[in-house]
Design a protein around this motif. Structure first.
Motif, PDB file in Angstrom:
ATOM      1  N   ASN A 124       0.815  -1.204   0.000  1.00  0.00           N
ATOM      2  CA  ASN A 124       0.000   0.000   0.000  1.00  0.00           C
ATOM      3  C   ASN A 124       0.858   1.267   0.000  1.00  0.00           C
ATOM      4  N   LEU A 125       2.008   1.224   0.670  1.00  0.00           N
ATOM      5  CA  LEU A 125       2.907   2.372   0.679  1.00  0.00           C
ATOM      6  C   LEU A 125       3.469   2.655  -0.708  1.00  0.00           C
ATOM      7  N   THR A 126       3.616   1.621  -1.518  1.00  0.00           N
ATOM      8  CA  THR A 126       4.129   1.772  -2.879  1.00  0.00           C
ATOM      9  C   THR A 126       3.040   2.207  -3.849  1.00  0.00           C
ATOM     10  N   ASN A 127       1.835   1.687  -3.629  1.00  0.00           N
ATOM     11  CA  ASN A 127       0.725   1.950  -4.550  1.00  0.00           C
ATOM     12  C   ASN A 127      -0.536   2.160  -3.723  1.00  0.00           C
ATOM     13  N   ASN A 128      -1.022   3.390  -3.692  1.00  0.00           N
ATOM     14  CA  ASN A 128      -2.166   3.716  -2.849  1.00  0.00           C
ATOM     15  C   ASN A 128      -3.434   2.989  -3.261  1.00  0.00           C
ATOM     16  N   TRP A 129      -3.518   2.557  -4.517  1.00  0.00           N
ATOM     17  CA  TRP A 129      -4.697   1.794  -4.952  1.00  0.00           C
ATOM     18  C   TRP A 129      -4.757   0.421  -4.274  1.00  0.00           C
ATOM     19  N   PHE A 130      -3.589  -0.077  -3.870  1.00  0.00           N
ATOM     20  CA  PHE A 130      -3.517  -1.400  -3.249  1.00  0.00           C
ATOM     21  C   PHE A 130      -3.786  -1.271  -1.748  1.00  0.00           C
ATOM     22  N   THR A 131      -5.031  -1.120  -1.386  1.00  0.00           N
ATOM     23  CA  THR A 131      -5.360  -1.039   0.035  1.00  0.00           C
ATOM     24  C   THR A 131      -5.025  -2.375   0.698  1.00  0.00           C
ATOM     25  N   PRO A 132      -4.677  -2.371   1.991  1.00  0.00           N
ATOM     26  CA  PRO A 132      -4.404  -3.644   2.674  1.00  0.00           C
ATOM     27  C   PRO A 132      -5.531  -4.656   2.512  1.00  0.00           C
ATOM     28  N   GLU A 133      -6.767  -4.176   2.570  1.00  0.00           N
ATOM     29  CA  GLU A 133      -7.906  -5.088   2.399  1.00  0.00           C
ATOM     30  C   GLU A 133      -7.855  -5.791   1.049  1.00  0.00           C
ATOM     31  N   ASN A 134      -7.587  -5.040  -0.013  1.00  0.00           N
ATOM     32  CA  ASN A 134      -7.560  -5.630  -1.342  1.00  0.00           C
ATOM     33  C   ASN A 134      -6.352  -6.540  -1.548  1.00  0.00           C
ATOM     34  N   VAL A 135      -5.219  -6.160  -0.970  1.00  0.00           N
ATOM     35  CA  VAL A 135      -4.030  -7.008  -1.072  1.00  0.00           C
ATOM     36  C   VAL A 135      -4.275  -8.354  -0.397  1.00  0.00           C
ATOM     37  N   LEU A 136      -4.817  -8.314   0.808  1.00  0.00           N
ATOM     38  CA  LEU A 136      -5.081  -9.564   1.532  1.00  0.00           C
ATOM     39  C   LEU A 136      -6.132 -10.396   0.800  1.00  0.00           C
ATOM     40  N   ASN A 137      -7.109  -9.736   0.202  1.00  0.00           N
ATOM     41  CA  ASN A 137      -8.119 -10.448  -0.576  1.00  0.00           C
ATOM     42  C   ASN A 137      -7.472 -11.177  -1.745  1.00  0.00           C
ATOM     43  N   SER A 138      -6.537 -10.515  -2.424  1.00  0.00           N
ATOM     44  CA  SER A 138      -5.854 -11.132  -3.562  1.00  0.00           C
ATOM     45  C   SER A 138      -4.998 -12.315  -3.127  1.00  0.00           C
ATOM     46  N   LEU A 139      -4.222 -12.155  -2.064  1.00  0.00           N
ATOM     47  CA  LEU A 139      -3.366 -13.246  -1.585  1.00  0.00           C
ATOM     48  C   LEU A 139      -4.196 -14.438  -1.114  1.00  0.00           C
ATOM     49  N   GLN A 140      -5.309 -14.160  -0.450  1.00  0.00           N
ATOM     50  CA  GLN A 140      -6.188 -15.232   0.002  1.00  0.00           C
ATOM     51  C   GLN A 140      -6.770 -15.981  -1.193  1.00  0.00           C
ATOM     52  N   SER A 141      -7.178 -15.228  -2.213  1.00  0.00           N
ATOM     53  CA  SER A 141      -7.747 -15.853  -3.405  1.00  0.00           C
ATOM     54  C   SER A 141      -6.718 -16.716  -4.124  1.00  0.00           C
ATOM     55  N   ILE A 142      -5.481 -16.237  -4.212  1.00  0.00           N
ATOM     56  CA  ILE A 142      -4.418 -17.030  -4.837  1.00  0.00           C
ATOM     57  C   ILE A 142      -4.225 -18.343  -4.087  1.00  0.00           C
ATOM     58  N   GLY A 143      -4.158 -18.253  -2.755  1.00  0.00           N
ATOM     59  CA  GLY A 143      -3.965 -19.466  -1.960  1.00  0.00           C
ATOM     60  C   GLY A 143      -5.112 -20.448  -2.087  1.00  0.00           C
ATOM     61  N   GLU A 144      -6.335 -19.937  -2.104  1.00  0.00           N
ATOM     62  CA  GLU A 144      -7.518 -20.801  -2.113  1.00  0.00           C
ATOM     63  C   GLU A 144      -7.883 -21.306  -3.495  1.00  0.00           C
ATOM     64  N   ARG A 145      -7.635 -20.512  -4.520  1.00  0.00           N
ATOM     65  CA  ARG A 145      -8.106 -20.850  -5.868  1.00  0.00           C
ATOM     66  C   ARG A 145      -7.020 -21.433  -6.764  1.00  0.00           C
ATOM     67  N   TYR A 146      -5.768 -21.007  -6.550  1.00  0.00           N
ATOM     68  CA  TYR A 146      -4.677 -21.489  -7.402  1.00  0.00           C
ATOM     69  C   TYR A 146      -3.873 -22.623  -6.775  1.00  0.00           C
ATOM     70  N   LEU A 147      -3.566 -22.492  -5.497  1.00  0.00           N
ATOM     71  CA  LEU A 147      -2.483 -23.275  -4.913  1.00  0.00           C
ATOM     72  C   LEU A 147      -2.955 -24.385  -3.991  1.00  0.00           C
ATOM     73  N   THR A 148      -4.070 -25.003  -4.314  1.00  0.00           N
ATOM     74  CA  THR A 148      -4.506 -26.182  -3.562  1.00  0.00           C
ATOM     75  C   THR A 148      -3.939 -27.436  -4.210  1.00  0.00           C
ATOM     76  N   ALA A 149      -3.807 -28.484  -3.429  1.00  0.00           N
ATOM     77  CA  ALA A 149      -3.265 -29.730  -3.961  1.00  0.00           C
ATOM     78  C   ALA A 149      -4.115 -30.248  -5.119  1.00  0.00           C
ATOM     79  N   GLU A 150      -5.440 -30.127  -4.984  1.00  0.00           N
ATOM     80  CA  GLU A 150      -6.347 -30.648  -6.023  1.00  0.00           C
ATOM     81  C   GLU A 150      -6.196 -29.873  -7.332  1.00  0.00           C
TER      82      GLU A 150
END
Length: 339
Positions: free
Chosen positions: A35-61
């Motif tokens: 967020n300090l680098t890019n004001n558009w990247f609010t902490p809420e949105n960053v965490l949402n993106s990382l959570q989505s990557i973990g849940e949707r991309y990086l599962t064993a299945e």
């Protein structure tokens, strides 16, 4: 080359790291750095993106399905990836595809999203140090033997001229659209608000246009998206866009609907300014189908009710793509496996 099982296991472990509640404070710290680098990247949105990557991309299945579907390339190549920076970790899917394919990643990072991509690539190397030899971050990609480049329609012409002589995937501007029938529940319309407003409308999967029945009443829609009011009004860049676009419409005397943070404007254009959603009335789904066919090269996905035959993505899921929801509909893994 790193063993294939090791490559896939590394990304599975990265997924476990991103979704483990024990790491919440560490991830929040990285979200604030981004967020300090890019004001558009609010902490809420960053965490949402990382959570989505973990849940949707990086599962064993999900990763096993990929491993079973794509053959190993005959030779490991150097693949240059020119990354977008419009939403948090926008370039991660391409980086992941290159590394899972067994190729070397030459990454040109977007200045708007350098913090998150470096964090994710560093974490991959911590999990499996052998990846150090397969990841290079560079401003110049002259050594690349193939390219994946994402940018605007203007930069795409530049990419095609300079990169087109080698195997390449070159992406242009795209947006998502939604097809409404008037039968959507309040919960489904709130989910549509997520598709429109998550990442403040900056992503290629954000809904920028609505196809609605003739005479559609927007009152239930505005009531359903009210929970997003503070999210929108408290972000000064987004709200500045809202006030600017509202003033332009008022000065020009153009009819529009407005709930104090989001504008709905009748306009045939697919792309709308930030804080504005275009809409186009249609008599029936056949008319909508014709419009979708005419603009298919510009549409990333079509959002709608599960019972809507034109929808490719359920309401509320546009910003949670799966591994195989490839940008522009081009199978990145198939491209990489044939190099």
């Amino acid at each position: 080359m790193i063993f294939r099982t090791t490559r896939y296991k590394t990304f599975e472990l990265l997924g476990e790291y991103l979704t483990d509640p024990a790491n919440a404070l560490l991830l929040e710290d990285w979200a604030f750095r981004a967020n300090l680098t890019n004001n558009w990247f609010t902490p809420e949105n960053v965490l949402n993106s990382l959570q989505s990557i973990g849940e949707r991309y990086l599962t064993a299945e999900a990763l096993k399905e990929w491993a079973d579907r794509y053959p190993e390339p005959a030779t490991s190549r150097k693949v240059g990836v020119i990354m977008a920076g419009n939403i948090p970790a926008a370039g991660f899917h391409d980086a992941m595809a290159v590394l899972l394919s067994g190729h070397t990643l030459l990454a040109k990072l977007s200045t708007d999203d350098s913090v998150l991509i470096k964090f994710l690539l560093d974490k991959i190397c911590l999990i499996e140090p052998a990846f150090h030899d397969y990841i290079q971050i560079s401003e110049r990609l002259n050594d690349a033997e193939a390219y994946i480049a994402t940018g605007s329609d203007n930069t795409a012409r530049y990419f095609e001229y300079y990169l087109g002589r080698k195997p390449s995937i070159i992406r242009k501007n795209r947006v998502a659209v939604a097809v409404l029938t008037g039968e959507e529940s309040r919960e489904e319309l709130t989910a549509l608000g997520e598709d429109i407003l998550r990442y403040y409308g900056l992503g290629c999967r954000n809904v920028a246009k609505l196809f609605v029945p003739t005479g559609y009443d927007f009152t239930p829609f505005f009531e359903a998206v009210q929970p997003f009011e503070s999210y929108c009004r408290n972000h000064h860049k987004f709200f500045n866009n809202y006030e600017y676009n509202k003033s332009i419409l008022l000065v020009n005397g153009e009819a529009h609907l407005d709930n104090g943070f989001l504008i709905v404007h009748q306009n045939k254009a697919l792309v709308s300014p930030l804080s504005v959603v275009n809409f186009e009335p249609c008599e029936n789904l056949d008319e909508v189908r014709q419009h979708l066919e005419e603009d298919k090269e510009k549409i990333q996905c079509v959002v709608g009710m599960a019972t809507n035959p034109l929808a490719t993505v359920p309401l509320g899921k546009a910003q949670r793509p799966g591994l195989s929801d490839f940008a522009d509909g081009v199978d990145t893994m198939a491209f990489l496996s044939k190099l």
